[in-house]
Design an enzyme around this catalytic site. Structure first.
Site, short mmCIF file in Angstrom:
data_model
loop_
_atom_site.label_atom_id
_atom_site.label_comp_id
_atom_site.label_asym_id
_atom_site.label_seq_id
_atom_site.Cartn_x
_atom_site.Cartn_y
_atom_site.Cartn_z
N PRO A 1 0.79 -1.24 0.00
CA PRO A 1 0.00 0.00 0.00
C PRO A 1 0.82 1.30 0.00
O PRO A 1 0.80 2.08 0.95
CB PRO A 1 -0.83 -0.13 1.28
CG PRO A 1 0.06 -0.93 2.19
CD PRO A 1 0.76 -1.90 1.31
N CYS A 2 1.51 1.54 -1.12
CA CYS A 2 2.34 2.74 -1.21
C CYS A 2 1.51 4.03 -1.19
O CYS A 2 2.05 5.11 -0.94
CB CYS A 2 3.24 2.67 -2.44
SG CYS A 2 2.38 2.35 -3.98
#
Length: 177
Positions: A138-139
């Site tokens: 989940p950048c």
């Protein structure tokens, strides 16, 4: 339903599909049963499609299901096999990103501090931008020092949508108790 005439994907070979979503068509690449890429249309660092392998409709049921659940606010974590290919430093940063809790954000500077060794927030940002498995790693949860939205390989609009989705779900969960 699997078409009987479709040849199986050879061990070690990549295959890809397109999943329609509220964020646009997502290209998912797998190799040996692990997700190796998840890309948005116009993704900044999208690798050459030649490495994606043949297009397939079959073999992507689990990632399709989990992405649908996540985007509908019914899933917080993914449990599909992931193989993110990068340098040792990049993989370490992606591992740190994967530990950011759902509905929370961390700054590039905080990640640099946690990484140690004198890495700068800008170097962290470069590695974050090269994350090949966006959403699953989940950048979108990595933000600027002031909490501002900064670059996102899928575009800032999508980053905002993903963060708002998570905040809405976390808020609903908190209101239930």
């Amino acid at each position: 339903m699997t078409a009987m005439s479709e040849a199986p994907v050879a061990a070690g070979a990549a295959a890809h599909t397109t999943i329609q979503s509220s964020l646009g068509d997502l290209t998912v690449v797998t190799r040996d049963g692990a997700v190796t890429g998840l890309y948005f249309p116009h993704h900044w660092h999208r690798p050459d499609r030649g490495g994606f392998g043949p297009y397939r409709e079959v073999g992507f049921d689990e990632i399709r299901k989990q992405l649908g659940e996540y985007l509908a606010g019914r899933r917080r974590d993914f449990d599909v096999p992931v193989e993110a290919v990068g340098s040792p430093g990049q993989r370490r940063i992606w591992s740190l990103i994967a530990r950011i809790p759902y509905g929370e954000t961390v700054s590039y500077g905080e990640l640099a501090k946690e990484f140690g060794g004198g890495i700068t927030p800008q170097e962290v940002g470069a590695a974050v931008g090269l994350n090949p498995v966006s959403i699953v790693i989940p950048c979108h949860r990595v933000v600027g020092a002031s909490g501002s939205l900064t670059g996102y390989a899928g575009g800032l609009r999508r980053k905002r949508v993903l963060l708002d989705l998570e905040l809405d779900v976390v808020g609903r969960s908190a209101r239930l108790f």
